[in-house]
Motif scaffolding. Structure first.
Motif, PDB file in Angstrom:
ATOM      1  N   TYR A  44       0.847  -1.197   0.000  1.00 53.86           N
ATOM      2  CA  TYR A  44       0.000   0.000   0.000  1.00 53.86           C
ATOM      3  C   TYR A  44       0.880   1.244   0.000  1.00 53.86           C
ATOM      4  N   PRO A  45       0.678   2.154  -0.965  1.00 53.35           N
ATOM      5  CA  PRO A  45       1.542   3.332  -1.071  1.00 53.35           C
ATOM      6  C   PRO A  45       1.461   4.234   0.159  1.00 53.35           C
ATOM      7  N   ASP A  46       2.625   4.722   0.564  1.00 48.91           N
ATOM      8  CA  ASP A  46       2.703   5.738   1.612  1.00 48.91           C
ATOM      9  C   ASP A  46       2.605   7.094   0.938  1.00 48.91           C
ATOM     10  N   ASP A  47       1.456   7.748   1.089  1.00 50.55           N
ATOM     11  CA  ASP A  47       1.225   9.011   0.391  1.00 50.55           C
ATOM     12  C   ASP A  47       2.127  10.131   0.887  1.00 50.55           C
ATOM     13  N   ASP A  48       2.757   9.944   2.057  1.00 48.04           N
ATOM     14  CA  ASP A  48       3.657  10.970   2.589  1.00 48.04           C
ATOM     15  C   ASP A  48       5.100  10.789   2.118  1.00 48.04           C
ATOM     16  N   PHE A  49       5.364   9.738   1.349  1.00 53.47           N
ATOM     17  CA  PHE A  49       6.719   9.493   0.851  1.00 53.47           C
ATOM     18  C   PHE A  49       6.905  10.293  -0.434  1.00 53.47           C
ATOM     19  N   PRO A  50       7.807  11.291  -0.437  1.00 50.59           N
ATOM     20  CA  PRO A  50       7.860  12.248  -1.554  1.00 50.59           C
ATOM     21  C   PRO A  50       8.050  11.621  -2.931  1.00 50.59           C
ATOM     22  N   ALA A  51       8.866  10.586  -3.034  1.00 55.43           N
ATOM     23  CA  ALA A  51       9.146  10.003  -4.357  1.00 55.43           C
ATOM     24  C   ALA A  51       7.913   9.377  -4.986  1.00 55.43           C
ATOM     25  N   ASN A  52       6.920   9.051  -4.173  1.00 49.01           N
ATOM     26  CA  ASN A  52       5.718   8.421  -4.724  1.00 49.01           C
ATOM     27  C   ASN A  52       4.900   9.379  -5.578  1.00 49.01           C
ATOM     28  N   ALA A  53       5.162  10.660  -5.451  1.00 49.60           N
ATOM     29  CA  ALA A  53       4.443  11.646  -6.274  1.00 49.60           C
ATOM     30  C   ALA A  53       5.067  11.826  -7.649  1.00 49.60           C
ATOM     31  N   VAL A  54       6.244  11.247  -7.848  1.00 55.07           N
ATOM     32  CA  VAL A  54       6.952  11.427  -9.121  1.00 55.07           C
ATOM     33  C   VAL A  54       6.271  10.615 -10.215  1.00 55.07           C
ATOM     34  N   VAL A  55       5.991  11.288 -11.315  1.00 52.92           N
ATOM     35  CA  VAL A  55       5.457  10.643 -12.508  1.00 52.92           C
ATOM     36  C   VAL A  55       6.517  10.770 -13.595  1.00 52.92           C
ATOM     37  N   SER A  56       7.003   9.652 -14.075  1.00 53.59           N
ATOM     38  CA  SER A  56       8.095   9.691 -15.051  1.00 53.59           C
ATOM     39  C   SER A  56       7.634  10.326 -16.358  1.00 53.59           C
ATOM     40  N   GLU A  57       8.512  11.104 -16.942  1.00 56.34           N
ATOM     41  CA  GLU A  57       8.212  11.746 -18.216  1.00 56.34           C
ATOM     42  C   GLU A  57       8.267  10.712 -19.330  1.00 56.34           C
ATOM     43  N   ARG A  58       7.374  10.809 -20.293  1.00 51.89           N
ATOM     44  CA  ARG A  58       7.312   9.863 -21.400  1.00 51.89           C
ATOM     45  C   ARG A  58       7.554  10.584 -22.724  1.00 51.89           C
ATOM     46  N   LYS A  59       8.252   9.899 -23.633  1.00 52.08           N
ATOM     47  CA  LYS A  59       8.451  10.513 -24.936  1.00 52.08           C
ATOM     48  C   LYS A  59       7.119  10.568 -25.665  1.00 52.08           C
ATOM     49  N   SER A  60       7.008  11.454 -26.618  1.00 46.81           N
ATOM     50  CA  SER A  60       5.738  11.684 -27.302  1.00 46.81           C
ATOM     51  C   SER A  60       5.435  10.539 -28.259  1.00 46.81           C
ATOM     52  N   ILE A  61       4.169  10.410 -28.612  1.00 44.91           N
ATOM     53  CA  ILE A  61       3.770   9.379 -29.558  1.00 44.91           C
ATOM     54  C   ILE A  61       4.453   9.588 -30.905  1.00 44.91           C
ATOM     55  N   ASP A  62       4.710  10.854 -31.267  1.00 43.11           N
ATOM     56  CA  ASP A  62       5.378  11.120 -32.544  1.00 43.11           C
ATOM     57  C   ASP A  62       6.827  10.662 -32.540  1.00 43.11           C
ATOM     58  N   ASP A  63       7.446  10.604 -31.357  1.00 44.12           N
ATOM     59  CA  ASP A  63       8.819  10.109 -31.254  1.00 44.12           C
ATOM     60  C   ASP A  63       8.878   8.584 -31.249  1.00 44.12           C
ATOM     61  N   ALA A  64       7.752   7.947 -30.928  1.00 41.52           N
ATOM     62  CA  ALA A  64       7.758   6.488 -30.759  1.00 41.52           C
ATOM     63  C   ALA A  64       7.170   5.734 -31.940  1.00 41.52           C
ATOM     64  N   VAL A  65       6.279   6.379 -32.683  1.00 38.56           N
ATOM     65  CA  VAL A  65       5.466   5.652 -33.664  1.00 38.56           C
ATOM     66  C   VAL A  65       5.855   6.027 -35.087  1.00 38.56           C
ATOM     67  N   VAL A  66       5.972   5.023 -35.929  1.00 37.03           N
ATOM     68  CA  VAL A  66       6.103   5.200 -37.385  1.00 37.03           C
ATOM     69  C   VAL A  66       4.798   4.765 -38.004  1.00 37.03           C
ATOM     70  N   TRP A  67       4.099   5.668 -38.661  1.00 35.84           N
ATOM     71  CA  TRP A  67       2.810   5.364 -39.279  1.00 35.84           C
ATOM     72  C   TRP A  67       3.030   4.884 -40.701  1.00 35.84           C
ATOM     73  N   VAL A  68       2.529   3.708 -41.012  1.00 37.09           N
ATOM     74  CA  VAL A  68       2.724   3.104 -42.334  1.00 37.09           C
ATOM     75  C   VAL A  68       1.374   2.773 -42.946  1.00 37.09           C
ATOM     76  N   GLY A  69       1.141   3.272 -44.164  1.00 33.50           N
ATOM     77  CA  GLY A  69      -0.086   2.915 -44.881  1.00 33.50           C
ATOM     78  C   GLY A  69      -1.291   3.768 -44.558  1.00 33.50           C
ATOM     79  N   PHE A  70      -1.092   4.831 -43.783  1.00 34.80           N
ATOM     80  CA  PHE A  70      -2.187   5.736 -43.435  1.00 34.80           C
ATOM     81  C   PHE A  70      -2.198   6.925 -44.375  1.00 34.80           C
ATOM     82  N   ASP A  71      -3.372   7.465 -44.624  1.00 30.03           N
ATOM     83  CA  ASP A  71      -3.465   8.703 -45.399  1.00 30.03           C
ATOM     84  C   ASP A  71      -2.957   9.846 -44.556  1.00 30.03           C
ATOM     85  N   ASP A  72      -2.310  10.827 -45.182  1.00 35.42           N
ATOM     86  CA  ASP A  72      -1.824  12.005 -44.464  1.00 35.42           C
ATOM     87  C   ASP A  72      -2.997  12.806 -43.902  1.00 35.42           C
TER      88      ASP A  72
END
Length: 225
Positions: free
Chosen positions: A197-225
């Motif tokens: 069970y998370p300890d809500d008073d533990f500061p690191a538990n509030a950290v949400v890791s940053e994620r790269k954007s969908i445009d950096d991760a995805v190559v779209w193939v066969g879709f109309d522009d």
């Protein structure tokens, strides 16, 4: 919770309340997680759910051996240091966590304490060790399947009010884990998941890791522009 609430709300938890997790709750979590996909339905995983004194012995042995300079014996392949954008992301989350915890760059004691928490599986009241059958060792499919059930476990746990962090520091000394968890020799230790069970008073538990954007991760193939 709805599925998207779990996915968007879940984060790694590194501080826990000292409250035991009821076995029936864990059973629900594991039953859901075992719906994870696996290659050709092979389901190669085994799950060791550990709490109490056996987990304390694993923490103690893992910490003592690491501090004594015993080389790590993790049973999965590791690699050299990350470089480039992968290194940038690794450093980025470390900076977020240290800032949340108030650990300055020159604070050697604070950084050492943080490392020791990892060796102790962040003092969580429960740990799940994921293994797979040794007869499947030598290819990447079984570890891939173990990754699938690890992801399913942390999401299922979050849906039941439990937090997790997937970590390999807690299994760096595999002989210790094998001894106190009773892991068979014909299984490979893949990863550990700290849970509680998370300890809500533990500061690191509030950290949400940053994620790269969908445009950096995805190559779209066969879709109309």
């Amino acid at each position: 919770m709805k599925y998207d609430e779990v996915v968007h709300g879940r984060r790694s938890i590194r501080g826990y309340k000292p409250i035991p997790v009821p076995q029936d709750v864990i059973r629900e979590v594991v039953e859901m997680a075992m719906r994870a996909p696996s290659s050709m339905n092979t389901q190669p995983w085994h799950l060791y759910v550990i709490t109490g004194e056996p987990l304390d012995r694993i923490r103690k042995g893992n910490t003592e051996r690491n501090l004594a300079g015993v080389p790590h014996s993790r049973e999965f392949r590791t690699h050299d240091k990350y470089e480039g954008e992968h290194r940038d992301r690794q450093v980025g989350i470390a900076k977020q966590l240290f800032a949340a915890m108030g650990i300055a760059r020159e604070d050697k004691d604070g950084r050492q304490d943080w490392v020791l928490r990892g060796f102790r599986q962040f003092d969580a009241p429960l740990s799940i060790i994921v293994t797979y059958d040794r007869e499947l060792a030598g290819n990447d499919i079984a570890p891939f399947d173990c990754g699938a059930i690890a992801n399913a476990l942390v999401n299922a746990a979050w849906s039941r009010g439990l937090g997790c962090v997937i970590n390999s520091q807690g299994i760096m000394q595999s002989p210790v884990v094998r001894e106190h968890a009773g892991i068979a020799d014909d299984e490979v230790i893949q990863i550990s998941i700290a849970m509680g069970y998370p300890d809500d008073d533990f500061p690191a538990n509030a950290v949400v890791s940053e994620r790269k954007s969908i445009d950096d991760a995805v190559v779209w193939v066969g879709f109309d522009d």
